[in-house]
Design a protein around this motif. Structure first.
Motif, PDB file in Angstrom:
ATOM      1  N   SER A 131       0.840  -1.192   0.000  1.00 48.07           N
ATOM      2  CA  SER A 131       0.000   0.000   0.000  1.00 48.07           C
ATOM      3  C   SER A 131       0.872   1.238   0.000  1.00 48.07           C
ATOM      4  CB  SER A 131      -0.900   0.006   1.242  1.00 48.07           C
ATOM      5  OG  SER A 131      -0.107  -0.045   2.428  1.00 48.07           O
ATOM      6  N   ILE A 132       0.325   2.308  -0.549  1.00 48.47           N
ATOM      7  CA  ILE A 132       0.962   3.616  -0.468  1.00 48.47           C
ATOM      8  C   ILE A 132      -0.148   4.647  -0.298  1.00 48.47           C
ATOM      9  CG2 ILE A 132       0.987   3.941  -2.987  1.00 48.47           C
ATOM     10  CD1 ILE A 132       3.721   5.387  -2.604  1.00 48.47           C
ATOM     11  N   MET A 133       0.143   5.719   0.396  1.00 51.60           N
ATOM     12  CA  MET A 133      -0.792   6.809   0.696  1.00 51.60           C
ATOM     13  C   MET A 133      -1.742   6.483   1.843  1.00 51.60           C
ATOM     14  SD  MET A 133       0.417   8.624  -1.704  1.00 51.60           S
ATOM     15  CE  MET A 133       0.927   8.707  -3.418  1.00 51.60           C
ATOM     16  N   GLY A 134      -1.527   5.381   2.536  1.00 52.03           N
ATOM     17  CA  GLY A 134      -2.417   5.032   3.638  1.00 52.03           C
ATOM     18  C   GLY A 134      -2.325   3.554   3.957  1.00 52.03           C
ATOM     19  N   LEU A 135      -3.278   3.065   4.742  1.00 49.92           N
ATOM     20  CA  LEU A 135      -3.282   1.680   5.206  1.00 49.92           C
ATOM     21  C   LEU A 135      -4.490   0.933   4.664  1.00 49.92           C
ATOM     22  CD1 LEU A 135      -2.371   2.327   8.952  1.00 49.92           C
ATOM     23  CD2 LEU A 135      -0.812   1.745   7.075  1.00 49.92           C
ATOM     24  N   ALA A 150       1.976 -11.431   2.016  1.00 47.96           N
ATOM     25  CA  ALA A 150       2.491 -10.434   2.951  1.00 47.96           C
ATOM     26  C   ALA A 150       2.034  -9.041   2.540  1.00 47.96           C
ATOM     27  CB  ALA A 150       4.012 -10.493   3.002  1.00 47.96           C
ATOM     28  N   TRP A 151       1.989  -8.139   3.518  1.00 41.57           N
ATOM     29  CA  TRP A 151       1.627  -6.749   3.267  1.00 41.57           C
ATOM     30  C   TRP A 151       2.806  -5.849   3.610  1.00 41.57           C
ATOM     31  CZ3 TRP A 151      -1.467  -3.520   7.300  1.00 41.57           C
ATOM     32  CH2 TRP A 151      -1.551  -2.183   6.874  1.00 41.57           C
ATOM     33  N   PHE A 152       3.307  -5.106   2.611  1.00 35.77           N
ATOM     34  CA  PHE A 152       4.294  -4.054   2.817  1.00 35.77           C
ATOM     35  C   PHE A 152       3.558  -2.716   2.783  1.00 35.77           C
ATOM     36  CE2 PHE A 152       8.109  -6.369   0.601  1.00 35.77           C
ATOM     37  CZ  PHE A 152       8.077  -7.352   1.569  1.00 35.77           C
ATOM     38  N   ALA A 153       3.815  -1.852   3.751  1.00 36.82           N
ATOM     39  CA  ALA A 153       3.185  -0.528   3.802  1.00 36.82           C
ATOM     40  C   ALA A 153       4.246   0.538   3.575  1.00 36.82           C
ATOM     41  CB  ALA A 153       2.496  -0.313   5.148  1.00 36.82           C
ATOM     42  N   CYS A 154       4.038   1.386   2.582  1.00 38.36           N
ATOM     43  CA  CYS A 154       4.949   2.495   2.332  1.00 38.36           C
ATOM     44  C   CYS A 154       4.671   3.605   3.352  1.00 38.36           C
ATOM     45  CB  CYS A 154       4.775   3.024   0.914  1.00 38.36           C
ATOM     46  SG  CYS A 154       5.903   4.379   0.512  1.00 38.36           S
ATOM     47  N   VAL A 155       5.735   4.094   4.003  1.00 35.56           N
ATOM     48  CA  VAL A 155       5.594   5.135   5.018  1.00 35.56           C
ATOM     49  C   VAL A 155       6.657   6.198   4.809  1.00 35.56           C
ATOM     50  CG1 VAL A 155       4.622   3.502   6.694  1.00 35.56           C
ATOM     51  CG2 VAL A 155       7.087   3.960   6.693  1.00 35.56           C
ATOM     52  N   THR A 156       6.369   7.412   5.304  1.00 37.16           N
ATOM     53  CA  THR A 156       7.324   8.514   5.188  1.00 37.16           C
ATOM     54  C   THR A 156       7.665   9.140   6.528  1.00 37.16           C
ATOM     55  OG1 THR A 156       5.542  10.105   4.791  1.00 37.16           O
ATOM     56  CG2 THR A 156       6.520   9.063   2.852  1.00 37.16           C
ATOM     57  N   THR A 157       7.031   8.669   7.610  1.00 38.92           N
ATOM     58  CA  THR A 157       7.298   9.195   8.955  1.00 38.92           C
ATOM     59  C   THR A 157       7.293   8.043   9.955  1.00 38.92           C
ATOM     60  OG1 THR A 157       4.977   9.542   9.561  1.00 38.92           O
ATOM     61  CG2 THR A 157       6.084  11.343   8.385  1.00 38.92           C
ATOM     62  N   ASP A 170       3.543  -6.522   7.460  1.00 43.30           N
ATOM     63  CA  ASP A 170       4.652  -7.464   7.626  1.00 43.30           C
ATOM     64  C   ASP A 170       6.002  -6.780   7.475  1.00 43.30           C
ATOM     65  OD1 ASP A 170       3.264 -10.273   7.689  1.00 43.30           O
ATOM     66  OD2 ASP A 170       2.262  -9.148   6.100  1.00 43.30           O
ATOM     67  N   ALA A 171       6.032  -5.621   6.830  1.00 50.06           N
ATOM     68  CA  ALA A 171       7.235  -4.811   6.673  1.00 50.06           C
ATOM     69  C   ALA A 171       6.786  -3.421   6.256  1.00 50.06           C
ATOM     70  CB  ALA A 171       8.181  -5.399   5.619  1.00 50.06           C
ATOM     71  N   VAL A 172       7.648  -2.441   6.467  1.00 49.60           N
ATOM     72  CA  VAL A 172       7.373  -1.096   5.966  1.00 49.60           C
ATOM     73  C   VAL A 172       8.444  -0.723   4.959  1.00 49.60           C
ATOM     74  CG1 VAL A 172       6.154  -0.307   8.027  1.00 49.60           C
ATOM     75  CG2 VAL A 172       8.635   0.067   7.838  1.00 49.60           C
ATOM     76  N   VAL A 173       8.031   0.028   3.959  1.00 52.42           N
ATOM     77  CA  VAL A 173       8.961   0.624   3.000  1.00 52.42           C
ATOM     78  C   VAL A 173       9.162   2.060   3.438  1.00 52.42           C
ATOM     79  CG1 VAL A 173       9.385   1.227   0.595  1.00 52.42           C
ATOM     80  CG2 VAL A 173       8.147  -0.885   1.157  1.00 52.42           C
ATOM     81  N   ALA A 174      10.354   2.374   3.922  1.00 56.34           N
ATOM     82  CA  ALA A 174      10.669   3.721   4.403  1.00 56.34           C
ATOM     83  C   ALA A 174      11.079   4.568   3.207  1.00 56.34           C
ATOM     84  CB  ALA A 174      11.785   3.660   5.431  1.00 56.34           C
ATOM     85  N   GLN A 175      10.212   5.494   2.807  1.00 55.51           N
ATOM     86  CA  GLN A 175      10.460   6.315   1.624  1.00 55.51           C
ATOM     87  C   GLN A 175      11.000   7.674   2.036  1.00 55.51           C
ATOM     88  OE1 GLN A 175       7.182   8.105  -0.458  1.00 55.51           O
ATOM     89  NE2 GLN A 175       7.996   7.525  -2.463  1.00 55.51           N
TER      90      GLN A 175
END
Length: 352
Positions: A131-135, A150-157, A170-175
């Motif tokens: 996902s990106i822009m939210g959950l 698995a679910w990767f969530a894109c995050v910026t904070t 399951d993991a976060v993508v730190a952008q």
């Protein structure tokens, strides 16, 4: 000891997701043909596709073509929709400004329905849905996990990362702010004032999260990979570094614009979609910074208006969204598999 912990963290991540190399292709909408994802997966990484613009049948077709070319893992990524913003005055101003670039074409087809895209991704059974822009909503997360996805969530904070962990990611993508393409902020209005560099974001996430962190933004060679892993990432996600590969097949003018691009050149703009994105400063993008330029229409209205303009008389490089991260000048016009393998080999030398 620190080096051993880093190596073990990377090994654990790769083993979990069927990878030999901790390099994930960024899911770039419009620039992720199956051929590119196959090349990355065959090199030991994870292929990807950004499906925000794709109808369900196109999602299914992409995965079928990917599976026909490799047994490696892949990720499908979709935008979580924003709350609609009605602003007729901004829309009219954007339409009038776009008219200065030429006659618009016919309106495009209806936008994909988010729920239908989610269902298609679930049925396609990739290794990862992101996902990106939210959950994602809790029921969809539960369905993904029941299906072994698995679910990767894109995050910026950090706050967004903690929310993703709590929601079952399951993991976060730190952008980091260095990244090309659209910012994955949960709050689109905060983007300009809350941009965090990757190497400030990574240690904070690594220190406070229980789940793996994937580093994204400004990584284009082995030096960037080694630095990200040292700071706590379990893998990296790269996009701009792969755009000049023959498998990406992007517009030749876009590819040429990336060659030797200095790190200060890519700019952030809302001109493409209404959402903040980092891009090459093309004539179209630069025009929206003029004193007489209006504020772009809200997302997704601006995206629809720009699409209609492009179906009309859009010239040259402005036929496409020319996304570019701040390390675009390091992107190589070489086969994608070679880029990934060289990146990891150089990183291993540095980590050793």
């Amino acid at each position: 000891m620190a080096g051993q912990r880093t190596q073990q963290r990377v090994r654990d991540f790769c083993e979990r997701f069927g990878m030999r190399v901790p390099v994930v292709e960024a899911p770039m909408a419009g620039a992720c043909p199956p051929e590119l994802a196959i090349a990355v997966a065959e090199a030991g990484g994870m292929g990807a596709s950004g499906v925000v613009l794709d109808q369900p049948d196109r999602i299914r077709s992409w995965v079928e073509r990917f599976r026909a070319g490799t047994s490696g893992p892949c990720q499908l990524n979709v935008w979580v929709p924003d709350e609609p913003v009605e602003d007729p005055e901004r829309q009219r101003a954007a339409e009038q400004f776009l008219a200065g670039f030429g006659e618009p074409g016919e309106p495009g087809p209806p936008a994909p329905v988010f729920a239908e895209q989610c269902e298609a991704m679930l049925q396609a059974r990739p290794e990862v849905v992101s996902s990106i822009m939210g959950l994602f909503p809790p029921d969809y997360v539960e369905r993904l996990h029941r299906a072994g996805i698995a679910w990767f969530a894109c995050v910026t904070t950090l706050a967004d990362a903690l929310a993703a962990q709590e929601a079952g990611a399951d993991a976060v993508v730190a952008q980091g702010i260095e990244a090309g393409g659209h910012r994955g902020s949960f709050d689109p209005q905060a983007d300009e004032r809350r941009g965090v560099g990757l190497f400030a974001l990574l240690p904070a996430l690594a220190d406070q999260l229980r789940i793996p962190v994937i580093a994204a933004g400004g990584i284009a060679d082995g030096r960037g990979v080694a630095a990200a892993l040292t700071l706590g990432a379990s893998a990296v996600q790269v996009g701009t570094a792969l755009l000049r590969t023959p498998e990406a097949g992007i517009d030749p003018d876009w590819s040429a614009a990336l060659e030797g691009l200095p790190p200060e050149a890519p700019v952030t703009t809302r001109a493409y979609s209404g959402r903040l994105a980092r891009t090459v400063p093309t004539p179209f993008v630069t025009a929206w910074t003029r004193d007489d330029a209006p504020e772009p229409a809200p997302y997704p209205v601006q995206r629809r208006l720009v699409g209609q303009y492009r179906r009309g008389e859009a010239p040259g490089i402005d036929r496409v969204n020319c996304m570019a991260g701040q390390s675009a000048g390091l992107a190589q016009a070489a086969p994608a598999g070679e880029v990934v393998q060289r990146m990891w080999a150089d990183a291993q030398d540095l980590l050793a």
